[in-house]
Write a protein that holds these residues in place. Structure first.
Motif, PDB file in Angstrom:
ATOM      1  N   VAL A  11      40.773  36.768  49.886  1.00  0.00           N
ATOM      2  CA  VAL A  11      40.337  37.550  48.744  1.00  0.00           C
ATOM      3  C   VAL A  11      41.671  37.828  48.019  1.00  0.00           C
ATOM      4  N   VAL A  12      41.525  37.549  46.837  1.00  0.00           N
ATOM      5  CA  VAL A  12      42.600  37.908  45.979  1.00  0.00           C
ATOM      6  C   VAL A  12      42.218  39.056  45.036  1.00  0.00           C
ATOM      7  N   THR A  13      43.109  40.136  44.999  1.00  0.00           N
ATOM      8  CA  THR A  13      42.441  41.342  44.349  1.00  0.00           C
ATOM      9  C   THR A  13      42.687  41.397  43.028  1.00  0.00           C
ATOM     10  N   HIS A  14      43.447  40.415  42.248  1.00  0.00           N
ATOM     11  CA  HIS A  14      43.900  40.532  40.843  1.00  0.00           C
ATOM     12  C   HIS A  14      43.530  39.239  40.328  1.00  0.00           C
ATOM     13  N   TRP A  15      43.427  39.043  39.013  1.00  0.00           N
ATOM     14  CA  TRP A  15      43.495  37.784  38.263  1.00  0.00           C
ATOM     15  C   TRP A  15      44.833  37.054  38.533  1.00  0.00           C
ATOM     16  N   VAL A  16      44.640  35.913  38.723  1.00  0.00           N
ATOM     17  CA  VAL A  16      45.695  34.823  39.045  1.00  0.00           C
ATOM     18  C   VAL A  16      45.481  33.670  37.975  1.00  0.00           C
ATOM     19  N   HIS A  17      46.310  32.698  38.053  1.00  0.00           N
ATOM     20  CA  HIS A  17      46.174  31.619  37.106  1.00  0.00           C
ATOM     21  C   HIS A  17      45.305  30.586  37.829  1.00  0.00           C
ATOM     22  N   PRO A  18      44.551  29.783  37.121  1.00  0.00           N
ATOM     23  CA  PRO A  18      43.788  28.705  37.585  1.00  0.00           C
ATOM     24  C   PRO A  18      44.299  27.959  38.590  1.00  0.00           C
ATOM     25  N   GLU A  19      45.669  27.306  38.340  1.00  0.00           N
ATOM     26  CA  GLU A  19      46.166  26.761  39.461  1.00  0.00           C
ATOM     27  C   GLU A  19      46.332  27.214  40.857  1.00  0.00           C
ATOM     28  N   VAL A  20      46.383  28.555  40.701  1.00  0.00           N
ATOM     29  CA  VAL A  20      46.509  29.420  41.977  1.00  0.00           C
ATOM     30  C   VAL A  20      45.380  29.316  42.594  1.00  0.00           C
ATOM     31  N   ILE A  21      44.120  29.427  42.256  1.00  0.00           N
ATOM     32  CA  ILE A  21      42.795  29.315  42.644  1.00  0.00           C
ATOM     33  C   ILE A  21      42.714  27.811  43.198  1.00  0.00           C
ATOM     34  N   GLU A  22      43.052  26.802  42.382  1.00  0.00           N
ATOM     35  CA  GLU A  22      43.040  25.563  43.062  1.00  0.00           C
ATOM     36  C   GLU A  22      43.834  25.224  44.247  1.00  0.00           C
ATOM     37  N   ALA A  23      45.026  25.845  44.265  1.00  0.00           N
ATOM     38  CA  ALA A  23      45.857  25.752  45.452  1.00  0.00           C
ATOM     39  C   ALA A  23      45.129  26.302  46.516  1.00  0.00           C
ATOM     40  N   LEU A  24      44.694  27.647  46.409  1.00  0.00           N
ATOM     41  CA  LEU A  24      44.001  28.280  47.531  1.00  0.00           C
ATOM     42  C   LEU A  24      42.760  27.409  48.244  1.00  0.00           C
ATOM     43  N   GLU A  25      41.952  27.029  47.133  1.00  0.00           N
ATOM     44  CA  GLU A  25      40.775  26.240  47.656  1.00  0.00           C
ATOM     45  C   GLU A  25      41.045  24.707  48.158  1.00  0.00           C
ATOM     46  N   ARG A  26      42.226  24.285  48.369  1.00  0.00           N
ATOM     47  CA  ARG A  26      42.623  23.377  48.965  1.00  0.00           C
ATOM     48  C   ARG A  26      42.456  23.464  50.683  1.00  0.00           C
ATOM     49  N   PHE A  27      42.508  24.877  50.974  1.00  0.00           N
ATOM     50  CA  PHE A  27      42.463  25.186  52.404  1.00  0.00           C
ATOM     51  C   PHE A  27      41.595  26.186  52.784  1.00  0.00           C
ATOM     52  N   CYS A  28      40.958  26.837  51.635  1.00  0.00           N
ATOM     53  CA  CYS A  28      40.163  28.048  51.998  1.00  0.00           C
ATOM     54  C   CYS A  28      38.852  28.297  51.032  1.00  0.00           C
ATOM     55  N   LYS A  29      38.003  29.110  51.198  1.00  0.00           N
ATOM     56  CA  LYS A  29      37.172  29.754  50.237  1.00  0.00           C
ATOM     57  C   LYS A  29      38.056  30.885  49.592  1.00  0.00           C
ATOM     58  N   CYS A  30      37.824  30.976  48.316  1.00  0.00           N
ATOM     59  CA  CYS A  30      38.636  31.933  47.668  1.00  0.00           C
ATOM     60  C   CYS A  30      37.790  33.105  46.945  1.00  0.00           C
ATOM     61  N   ALA A  31      38.009  34.343  46.921  1.00  0.00           N
ATOM     62  CA  ALA A  31      37.186  35.280  46.042  1.00  0.00           C
ATOM     63  C   ALA A  31      38.242  35.846  45.233  1.00  0.00           C
ATOM     64  N   ALA A  32      38.146  35.825  43.899  1.00  0.00           N
ATOM     65  CA  ALA A  32      39.033  36.314  42.920  1.00  0.00           C
ATOM     66  C   ALA A  32      38.283  37.011  41.668  1.00  0.00           C
ATOM     67  N   PRO A  33      38.831  37.901  40.982  1.00  0.00           N
ATOM     68  CA  PRO A  33      38.211  38.110  39.604  1.00  0.00           C
ATOM     69  C   PRO A  33      38.461  36.996  38.678  1.00  0.00           C
ATOM     70  N   THR A  34      37.742  36.938  37.828  1.00  0.00           N
ATOM     71  CA  THR A  34      37.923  36.014  36.629  1.00  0.00           C
ATOM     72  C   THR A  34      38.344  36.671  35.462  1.00  0.00           C
ATOM     73  N   GLU A  35      38.283  38.002  35.160  1.00  0.00           N
ATOM     74  CA  GLU A  35      38.811  38.595  34.006  1.00  0.00           C
ATOM     75  C   GLU A  35      40.206  39.161  34.559  1.00  0.00           C
ATOM     76  N   ARG A  36      41.036  39.245  33.440  1.00  0.00           N
ATOM     77  CA  ARG A  36      42.425  39.756  33.661  1.00  0.00           C
ATOM     78  C   ARG A  36      42.479  41.129  34.128  1.00  0.00           C
ATOM     79  N   ASP A  37      41.938  41.310  35.502  1.00  0.00           N
ATOM     80  CA  ASP A  37      42.083  42.589  35.569  1.00  0.00           C
ATOM     81  C   ASP A  37      42.285  42.928  37.240  1.00  0.00           C
ATOM     82  N   VAL A  38      42.090  44.013  37.677  1.00  0.00           N
ATOM     83  CA  VAL A  38      42.393  44.241  39.296  1.00  0.00           C
ATOM     84  C   VAL A  38      41.211  44.801  39.759  1.00  0.00           C
TER      85      VAL A  38
END
Length: 335
Positions: A11-38
């Motif tokens: 779980v990512v509690t806050h917005w991060v760059h798309p590249e960060v989501i891509e890096a996470l999804e190489r080894f896990c499932k990821c849950a993160a907000p899509t809006e620039r918020d927490v």
């Protein structure tokens, strides 16, 4: 790439760059907000139910209640250097790694401190409001401020950010005093042109005071009414560390009396989530005072820096979930 029989959830509690989501999804499932918020705390706790890791930010408070919501957590990876909002002992008892980012924040934080110092001394915020308010009709002998040249800057806490700030101040022709529990190496003091003194002397001799200490029981309220009274009349105070290191109401009174000529801050006591008695808002007496300059916690709000920070936090998660000790772990648990 590490392989898992079943992809873990992070779980990512806050917005991060798309590249960060891509890096996470190489080894896990990821849950993160899509809006620039927490994400709201309640939503984070709901998502933690099946999570193996969580990437947190300054706006999160990792306490027992937070950890209870994630019984399978193996790592709390913080995109932070200071971690007063994380109960590290509680994490350790549960066998959860805690990681921070010790080196990514130094230059951006020092740069913002310089911006606030210069903006406060030269009354940039007031000048901007004067022009935008339609009152500017050409130069007038008003809004006179102060200069860094030949001034004395007192830095409370000469860690990495303090040293980076001192290096930048040196080019402005300032005298630099610092207070810390341990002295800098003689060569570093000479290079920075800094001199170590006791806190009382620093307060009495500095035109500008910059606290750069972590928030602990001993530093909370460090700059209270008594400390402000030791500063020269007309001195300036700039806070980019933690809001609760200063007594904000005492600062407002010192501005009203003229003891302080100005106050700038990037951090506020209402943000210090781990303190149950923290104020819930910034004092109106500060917000309404003309000799203040505020930014909304922009210390590391640099696009490229935040991307690097988040990617570094992802690497900590990857190491922990692969059964290895993360590089930036600040506690010890069974890997």
């Amino acid at each position: 790439m590490d392989s898992y029989a079943c992809e873990p959830l992070v779980v990512v509690t806050h917005w991060v760059h798309p590249e960060v989501i891509e890096a996470l999804e190489r080894f896990c499932k990821c849950a993160a907000p899509t809006e620039r918020d927490v994400l709201p705390r309640a939503e984070v706790r709901t998502r933690l139910g099946g999570a193996a890791g969580v990437v947190v930010c300054m706006a999160d408070h990792v306490d027992e209640e937070f950890l209870d919501a994630g019984p399978g957590l193996r790592i709390v990876s913080a995109t932070l250097k200071g971690y007063d909002n994380i109960d590290v002992d509680a994490c350790t008892r549960r066998g959860i790694w805690v990681t921070i980012l010790p080196d990514h924040l130094t230059a951006p934080a020092a740069e913002l401190t310089m911006a606030l110092i210069l903006g406060l001394l030269r009354r940039v915020g007031e000048g901007d409001g004067h022009v935008r308010g339609g009152r500017y009709a050409g130069w007038r002998p008003r809004l006179y401020g102060a200069t860094l040249q030949d001034s004395t800057v007192g830095v409370i806490g000469m860690g990495k950010v303090g040293r980076a700030l001192a290096a930048r101040l040196k080019g402005f022709g300032t005298r630099i005093l610092y207070s810390d529990t341990a002295p800098l190496p003689p060569g570093t003091e000479s290079d920075l042109g800094a001199r170590r003194v006791e806190l009382a002397e620093l307060l009495a001799a500095s035109d500008i005071v910059v606290p750069l200490v972590p928030l602990t029981p001993s530093t909370r309220g460090l700059l209270d009414a008594a400390a402000l009274a030791r500063m020269p009349a007309g001195a300036y105070l700039v806070n980019v560390g933690r809001g609760s290191v200063v007594d904000e109401l005492a600062v407002a009174r010192a501005l009203d009396s003229g003891r302080l000529a100005g106050y700038a801050a990037d951090v506020f006591a209402m943000e210090d989530w781990a303190l149950p008695d923290r104020p819930r808002e910034i004092p109106r007496a500060l917000l309404d005072h003309p000799r203040t300059l505020f930014t909304p916690h922009l210390g590391t709000a640099v696009d490229g820096v935040r991307r690097k920070m988040s990617l570094a936090a992802v690497r900590q998660v990857r190491e922990a979930l692969a059964g290895r000790r993360p590089e930036y772990a600040i506690n010890e648990v069974q890997a």
